[in-house]
Design a protein around this motif. Structure first.
Motif, mmCIF file in Angstrom:
data_model
loop_
_atom_site.group_PDB
_atom_site.id
_atom_site.type_symbol
_atom_site.label_atom_id
_atom_site.label_comp_id
_atom_site.label_asym_id
_atom_site.label_seq_id
_atom_site.Cartn_x
_atom_site.Cartn_y
_atom_site.Cartn_z
ATOM 1 N N ALA A 98 0.983 -1.243 0.016
ATOM 2 C CA ALA A 98 0.177 -0.016 0.075
ATOM 3 C C ALA A 98 0.871 1.262 0.076
ATOM 4 C CB ALA A 98 -1.037 -0.022 1.218
ATOM 5 N N SER A 99 2.035 1.166 0.592
ATOM 6 C CA SER A 99 2.871 2.222 0.804
ATOM 7 C C SER A 99 3.807 2.532 -0.399
ATOM 8 C CB SER A 99 3.704 2.255 1.791
ATOM 9 O OG SER A 99 4.583 1.320 1.860
ATOM 10 N N GLY A 100 3.843 1.526 -1.431
ATOM 11 C CA GLY A 100 4.692 1.560 -2.418
ATOM 12 C C GLY A 100 6.327 1.523 -2.224
ATOM 13 N N LEU A 101 6.675 1.021 -0.859
ATOM 14 C CA LEU A 101 8.011 0.869 -0.368
ATOM 15 C C LEU A 101 8.568 -0.371 -0.764
ATOM 16 C CD1 LEU A 101 8.216 2.247 3.147
ATOM 17 C CD2 LEU A 101 9.578 2.999 1.195
ATOM 18 N N ASN A 102 7.813 -1.485 -1.654
ATOM 19 C CA ASN A 102 8.534 -2.557 -2.210
ATOM 20 C C ASN A 102 9.667 -2.296 -3.073
ATOM 21 O OD1 ASN A 102 6.063 -1.251 -3.495
ATOM 22 N ND2 ASN A 102 6.244 -3.198 -5.047
ATOM 23 N N THR A 103 9.397 -1.027 -3.877
ATOM 24 C CA THR A 103 10.532 -0.832 -4.753
ATOM 25 C C THR A 103 11.868 -0.765 -4.099
ATOM 26 O OG1 THR A 103 9.811 1.389 -4.838
ATOM 27 C CG2 THR A 103 9.014 -0.037 -6.608
ATOM 28 N N VAL A 104 11.955 0.134 -2.893
ATOM 29 C CA VAL A 104 12.838 0.221 -2.253
ATOM 30 C C VAL A 104 13.480 -1.005 -1.529
ATOM 31 C CG1 VAL A 104 13.927 1.151 -0.148
ATOM 32 C CG2 VAL A 104 12.179 2.590 -1.682
ATOM 33 N N LEU A 105 12.629 -2.074 -1.118
ATOM 34 C CA LEU A 105 13.237 -3.154 -0.303
ATOM 35 C C LEU A 105 13.581 -4.330 -1.477
ATOM 36 C CD1 LEU A 105 10.522 -3.111 2.388
ATOM 37 C CD2 LEU A 105 12.731 -2.654 2.435
ATOM 38 N N GLU A 106 13.446 -4.123 -2.648
ATOM 39 C CA GLU A 106 13.755 -5.083 -3.524
ATOM 40 C C GLU A 106 14.961 -4.580 -4.512
ATOM 41 O OE1 GLU A 106 10.353 -6.137 -5.883
ATOM 42 O OE2 GLU A 106 10.231 -4.166 -7.189
ATOM 43 N N GLY A 107 15.348 -3.094 -4.150
ATOM 44 C CA GLY A 107 16.258 -2.447 -4.864
ATOM 45 C C GLY A 107 17.646 -2.813 -4.482
ATOM 46 N N ASP A 108 18.738 -2.012 -4.814
ATOM 47 C CA ASP A 108 20.060 -2.092 -4.344
ATOM 48 C C ASP A 108 20.281 -1.104 -3.248
ATOM 49 O OD1 ASP A 108 20.735 -3.450 -6.733
ATOM 50 O OD2 ASP A 108 21.368 -1.631 -8.121
ATOM 51 N N GLY A 109 21.264 -1.803 -2.505
ATOM 52 C CA GLY A 109 21.628 -1.056 -1.159
ATOM 53 C C GLY A 109 21.939 -2.123 -0.175
ATOM 54 N N GLN A 110 22.021 -1.402 0.956
ATOM 55 C CA GLN A 110 22.126 -2.296 2.145
ATOM 56 C C GLN A 110 21.458 -1.706 3.283
ATOM 57 O OE1 GLN A 110 24.373 -5.451 2.843
ATOM 58 N NE2 GLN A 110 23.964 -5.544 0.870
ATOM 59 N N ILE A 120 18.250 -12.503 9.427
ATOM 60 C CA ILE A 120 17.822 -13.292 8.222
ATOM 61 C C ILE A 120 18.293 -12.481 7.103
ATOM 62 C CG2 ILE A 120 15.619 -13.925 7.044
ATOM 63 C CD1 ILE A 120 15.892 -15.066 9.983
ATOM 64 N N LEU A 121 19.278 -13.122 6.472
ATOM 65 C CA LEU A 121 20.120 -12.291 5.275
ATOM 66 C C LEU A 121 19.469 -12.385 4.172
ATOM 67 C CD1 LEU A 121 23.702 -13.841 6.286
ATOM 68 C CD2 LEU A 121 23.009 -11.347 6.213
ATOM 69 N N ALA A 122 19.265 -11.124 3.486
ATOM 70 C CA ALA A 122 19.013 -10.892 2.238
ATOM 71 C C ALA A 122 19.942 -10.311 1.250
ATOM 72 C CB ALA A 122 17.877 -9.878 2.239
ATOM 73 N N THR A 123 19.882 -10.268 -0.129
ATOM 74 C CA THR A 123 20.838 -9.855 -0.997
ATOM 75 C C THR A 123 21.211 -8.371 -0.650
ATOM 76 O OG1 THR A 123 19.456 -9.392 -2.712
ATOM 77 C CG2 THR A 123 20.512 -11.527 -2.652
ATOM 78 N N ASN A 124 20.256 -7.628 -0.076
ATOM 79 C CA ASN A 124 20.120 -6.182 -0.105
ATOM 80 C C ASN A 124 20.159 -5.591 1.495
ATOM 81 O OD1 ASN A 124 17.773 -6.694 0.170
ATOM 82 N ND2 ASN A 124 16.952 -4.840 -0.883
ATOM 83 N N GLY A 125 20.444 -6.673 2.468
ATOM 84 C CA GLY A 125 20.711 -6.398 3.721
ATOM 85 C C GLY A 125 20.240 -7.375 4.614
#
Length: 683
Positions: free
Chosen positions: A262-274, A357-362
């Motif tokens: 609903a917030s549109g933050l999915n693009t941040v959480l699946e993008g590049d970064g740590q 819980i490790l992810a590719t971006n954090g």
């Protein structure tokens, strides 16, 4: 030439390190902590490092300065032991660890550093041991024996049941095909492993801790003939999903998943970064009132602020959190991330239920309590969490609390609970109006307020802003704490109930029987017009008692002399508005008469010229009135101060004479002037 040699010597001294070698590049945080441990252990011999072990666990840490003096890690007591620093060993009969470890290949070095289980599993594969013993340049992050034994049985069984595929791949994932030392392990970097070129995440924290896929380096930089070995405290596994993908597949994130979408933050959480996601579980969402949750979920801006408050700007593995540290969120707020024993804490509360819980971006940590930022709260919610709860209770009794729970843009000037220590005022029409005058019609931030600004209230009054050196006041009430800025409103915590101005200074004086003699004196002196017009005055108003305390003949003489009376009364009027909260220790306030008034505050008692004030902060539209029980005398009327002035004049003459004397020694022409000044000093 001598100066040049001294400069060259200084330059050489600055370029040489403490051991006499040329100073090299800056040390990494890990190297600095290792150096501190070495310094703490040097009394036990060469190459001995002090190590802190958490009592009741197998966890050991090289000691930094803070941990050394506290003797605690994560609030748990530690014991100090002294061990050989990495790369050295003991020699029988000699002190410390004088001998450097003999270089051998990677396989044998793993046994030396305490990773014999890794050796054992390497033996079971057909290909890996010859590679570890052969030529080349490799780095292996070797799990400790304890790391292997702590693996879940089903995971270990799946590895050892297929040694030439599963186990081989797992071990290769711990390897890099070049030599990598800790000074190259930079925070946020990735290394390419020898298993399908999969990435390994490196984090190198300011406290000296280095992690590899959130596994902590226990012993680092053990050189081998064909590479380097780093001992780590976990068996690491490949990372395939980003943070958003983990949210999508975890059952306990059902509500979080809907909120992110609903917030549109999915693009941040699946993008590049740590990033670090402090991920609230379904249980965390269920703990807050349904009304509050529905309000936030239905407000895109508040929802985004809520979720941003759960995302840290950098990846933070649990192993690195051995002391409290402030971490900034995507929303710009600050969270105190710390630890208590084995538990991670946020703002001192142990709310993290599952970690790393490790992810590719954090990295993701599960939390069982929602972290609602101020920016997503109503004014009523903000006030309910601070020390202004009594003011909220009064508002509720008056039926005015709805102003604080809607979408009205307001600033609530909320008095501290301590203001009501003598009891809660009775709720009547007058009190309701006063409460409405504590609500300003716009959402403010105190840092943007300026002196002379006026604020419109819901009660129809205009309130003035006064900026002083160490305080910021609205009418007679000063801000006592930092703002709390909510979704639609801001909370200012105030040090008293404010008093809106009621008429001019003359209106105030005429309306109070204590000042009837003063009013008559002002009329006689012709000062009524000044105190009735627009302006900024601070009036120290003598009461009838003050005039009656004067000797009758002195009082009659004063009242009969219009010029002297005007002079005295003007001395009671400052040329700016000074409320009691802006006084501080001492303020010198210029009067309309020209001399300065000394206004001070100590132990909540305000004094003017060292005379205590009977009542402070009687607010008027063109100033503020203080009631005093003494008629103040200007310095020119006070003999002792007249003497002080004469002394000051003499001192000034002496200074001038001294200056002329020095000049006279250089010029005969100034001698007559010097003589005249000396004559003045004699008189």
């Amino acid at each position: 030439m001598a100066l040049l040699m001294r400069l060259l010597t200084l330059a050489l001294a600055l370029s040489v390190g403490p051991a006499g070698t040329l100073a090299g590049p800056a040390k990494s945080p890990y190297q600095l902590v290792l150096q501190h441990s070495r310094l703490r252990g040097r009394q036990h011999g060469p190459n001995v490092c002090a190590v802190q072990k958490v009592i009741g666990t197998n966890k050991k840490y090289f000691t930094n300065c803070k941990q050394w003096y506290q003797r605690k890690i994560c609030g748990k007591s530690t014991v100090i032991s002294y061990e050989c620093c990495p790369g050295y060993e003991k020699v029988p009969g000699e002190k410390g660890c004088p001998a450097a470890l003999p270089l051998s290949n990677l396989y044998e070095t793993m046994g030396v550093v305490g990773s014999t289980t890794t050796q054992l599993y390497t033996d079971r594969t057909e290909k890996l041991r010859p590679e570890m013993e052969g030529p080349g340049s490799f780095t292996i992050f070797a799990p400790s024996n304890e790391a292997w034994s702590s693996l879940p049985a089903e995971v270990l069984d799946s590895l050892v049941s297929n040694v030439n595929i599963e186990l081989l791949n797992a071990l290769r994932y711990h390897m890099v095909d070049r030599r990598v030392l800790t000074d190259e392990l930079k925070h946020g970097m990735t290394l390419t492993s020898m298993y399908q070129n999969s990435n390994i995440q490196i984090h190198h924290y300011p406290n000296g801790i280095v992690t590899v896929n959130c596994a902590r380096l226990l012993k680092a930089d053990h050189h081998a003939t064909n590479g380097v070995v780093h001992l780590i405290d976990k068996v690491i596994s490949t990372i395939t999903n980003n943070i958003q993908q983990i949210i999508e597949i975890e059952d306990t994130f059902e509500t979080l998943r809907a909120a992110v979408a609903a917030s549109g933050l999915n693009t941040v959480l699946e993008g590049d970064g740590q990033f670090t996601l402090l991920a609230p579980t379904n249980e965390a969402f269920e703990k807050i009132p349904a009304e509050t949750l529905n309000r936030i979920l239905g407000d895109p801006e508040a929802l985004r602020d809520l979720l941003n408050n759960h995302i840290l700007k950098s990846a933070m593995c649990a192993e690195a959190i051995v002391a409290g540290m402030s971490m900034e969120t995507l929303g710009g707020t600050t969270l105190e991330v710390g630890c208590s024993g084995d538990k991670l804490t946020i703002n001192g509360k142990a709310v993290i239920s599952n970690k790393d819980i490790l992810a590719t971006n954090g990295v993701i940590h599960f939390i069982d309590e929602l972290l609602i930022p101020d920016s997503a709260k109503t004014l009523l919610e903000l006030a309910g969490e601070s020390d202004v709860s009594t003011a909220i209770d009064i508002l509720k009794q008056a039926g005015l609390d709805t102003h604080l729970s809607g979408k009205e843009q307001l600033t609530f000037l909320a008095p501290l609970n301590s203001v009501f220590k003598d009891g809660v005022p009775r709720i009547d029409a007058q009190m309701k109006t006063l409460l409405l005058n504590h609500m300003v019609k716009e959402q403010l931030a105190s840092k943007y307020l300026y002196s002379g600004q006026t604020l419109d209230t819901l009660g129809g009054k205009k309130l003035r802003v006064f900026v002083y050196r160490n305080s910021l006041c609205i009418e007679n009430s000063c801000i006592a704490a930092h703002d709390k800025r909510g979704r639609f409103g801001t909370l200012f915590t105030m040090d008293r109930m404010l008093t809106p101005p009621m008429g001019t200074v003359m209106d105030v004086l005429k309306g109070d029987n204590r000042f009837s003699m003063l009013v008559a004196a002002i009329q006689s002196a012709g000062l009524m017009e000044i105190l009735n017009r627009e302006g900024v005055y601070t009036v120290f108003a003598p009461t009838n008692e003050a005039f009656q305390a004067m000797p009758p003949e002195e009082l009659n003489k004063l009242l009969a002399n219009a010029k002297e009376l005007t002079n005295i009364l003007k001395y009671h009027i400052g040329d700016e508005i000074l409320v009691s909260g802006g006084i501080g220790a001492l303020v010198r306030l210029k009067s309309l008469q020209g001399d300065k008034l000394e206004v001070s505050s100590k132990n909540n008692v305000v004094s003017v010229n060292k005379e205590p004030v009977a009542e402070t902060d009687i607010m008027a539209t063109n100033g503020v009135v203080y009631a005093i029980n003494t008629v103040l005398q200007p310095p020119a009327n006070r003999p002792q101060e007249r003497g002080d002035e004469l002394a000051d004049s003499a001192l000034e003459i002496f200074k001038q004479a001294s200056a002329y004397s020095r000049a006279a020694q250089r010029s005969v022409r100034l001698a007559p002037v010097y003589q005249r000044l000396l004559e003045r000093m004699k008189h």
